[in-house]
Design a protein around this motif. Structure first.
Motif, short mmCIF file in Angstrom:
data_model
loop_
_atom_site.label_atom_id
_atom_site.label_comp_id
_atom_site.label_asym_id
_atom_site.label_seq_id
_atom_site.Cartn_x
_atom_site.Cartn_y
_atom_site.Cartn_z
N UNK A 84 0.86 -1.18 0.00
CA UNK A 84 0.00 0.00 0.00
C UNK A 84 0.90 1.23 0.00
N UNK A 85 0.44 2.28 -0.68
CA UNK A 85 1.20 3.53 -0.73
C UNK A 85 0.37 4.64 -0.10
N UNK A 86 0.96 5.31 0.88
CA UNK A 86 0.31 6.41 1.59
C UNK A 86 1.09 7.68 1.29
N UNK A 87 0.37 8.72 0.88
CA UNK A 87 1.01 9.93 0.38
C UNK A 87 0.64 11.15 1.20
N UNK A 88 1.64 11.91 1.59
CA UNK A 88 1.41 13.24 2.15
C UNK A 88 1.36 14.20 0.97
N UNK A 89 0.20 14.81 0.75
CA UNK A 89 0.04 15.74 -0.37
C UNK A 89 0.63 17.10 0.03
N UNK A 90 1.80 17.40 -0.53
CA UNK A 90 2.48 18.64 -0.14
C UNK A 90 2.42 19.70 -1.23
#
Length: 290
Positions: free
Chosen positions: A254-260
């Motif tokens: 699974x890929x978890x992304x902090x949207x910066x």
């Protein structure tokens, strides 16, 4: 099948070549981060630290968080590094390094990527969390391996038609994240994402400084693509190979992304480090429950 020295490459101490790790150094829960500096930002939360090793950009810490054994490892940037990391971790889990043969019983690794990303949709806010349910790969890594595990051929065909794709470029592919992990990490306020993994940060993601684009309007074509209500949400550089290779090898990812960043509104986070740290803490708490 016996794997020869030029194929399964080991260091003098018996560790796997690039990662410099032994089988006992890793957990069956592996957190992947791109930035080597982010390894310590994860492991500082551990109550104990059992392993701390580094070779090149690959830094590995293994320890325990609330009693759960975890490994955090930096991959560096790009799907080429994901190819190294996934194959070598799988070798540690599923190959006897001494006799160079596969184990009869295969171990399943849970890969959890904690990364940063920029969204291409104006309604996805900066500093939000995004879970990649699907990944769109502009790399060609999966085409070097046999199998279609996790692939979404109908969506791939629809995308190629929408983009009028140049046959001189690598054919994009679409692959699903692991459904068990997707369900576990879903939550209120977490954006459900369809993530594009590009082979570069500038031109391949529609950024042009002094060089001019070979294809005008590619960014707009990508942001306007929709298939059965699913739209492309963000760009980064690793998730497609992570999902593709994990599915082929029989692991979960699974890929978890902090949207910066928001490319549509040209906004950038005022404090990206804080957003990443919040995502790290949230992910660790979810992993304890897994």
């Amino acid at each position: 099948m016996h794997l020869g020295p030029s194929e399964l490459i080991l260091n003098k101490d018996g560790s796997i070549y690039h990662l410099n790790l032994l089988p006992e150094d890793i957990s069956d829960t592996v957190i992947l981060v791109g930035d080597p500096g982010r390894v310590d930002r994860v492991s500082r939360h551990f109550e104990t630290l059992e392993v701390s090793k580094q070779k090149r950009e690959f830094i590995t810490h293994t320890g325990r968080y609330k009693g759960k054994r975890m490994t955090v490892l930096s991959t560096g940037i790009g799907t080429d590094n994901i190819d190294i990391v996934l194959n070598e971790i799988d070798a540690l889990a599923n190959i006897d390094l001494k006799n160079r043969k596969e184990h009869k019983d295969k171990k399943i690794i849970n890969f959890i990527r904690i990364g940063t990303s920029g969204t291409i949709q104006d309604d996805i806010p900066v500093d939000s969390f995004l879970l990649s349910e699907l990944a769109l790969g502009f790399d060609s890594v999966v085409y070097y391996y046999s199998g279609m595990a996790g692939r979404q051929p109908e969506m791939e065909s629809a995308l190629l038609k929408h983009l009028h794709w140049d046959s001189n470029k690598s054919r994009p592919y679409v692959v699903k994240g692991d459904e068990t992990l997707v369900q576990h990490f879903r939550g209120e306020g977490v954006v459900q994402g369809f993530t594009g993994s590009n082979v570069g940060f500038y031109g391949p993601q529609g950024r042009f400084l002094r060089l001019q684009p070979a294809e005008a309007g590619l960014f707009d074509k990508l942001s306007s693509f929709s298939y059965q209500g699913r739209r492309l949400t963000n760009f980064e550089m690793e998730t497609s190979a992570l999902y593709g290779l994990s599915a082929l090898l029989g692991h979960r990812a699974i890929s978890l992304n902090a949207i910066i960043a928001n490319r549509a509104t040209i906004a950038f986070s005022g404090d990206p480090g804080r957003t990443v740290d919040r995502l790290i803490q949230w992910t660790l708490e979810k992993l304890v429950q897994l």
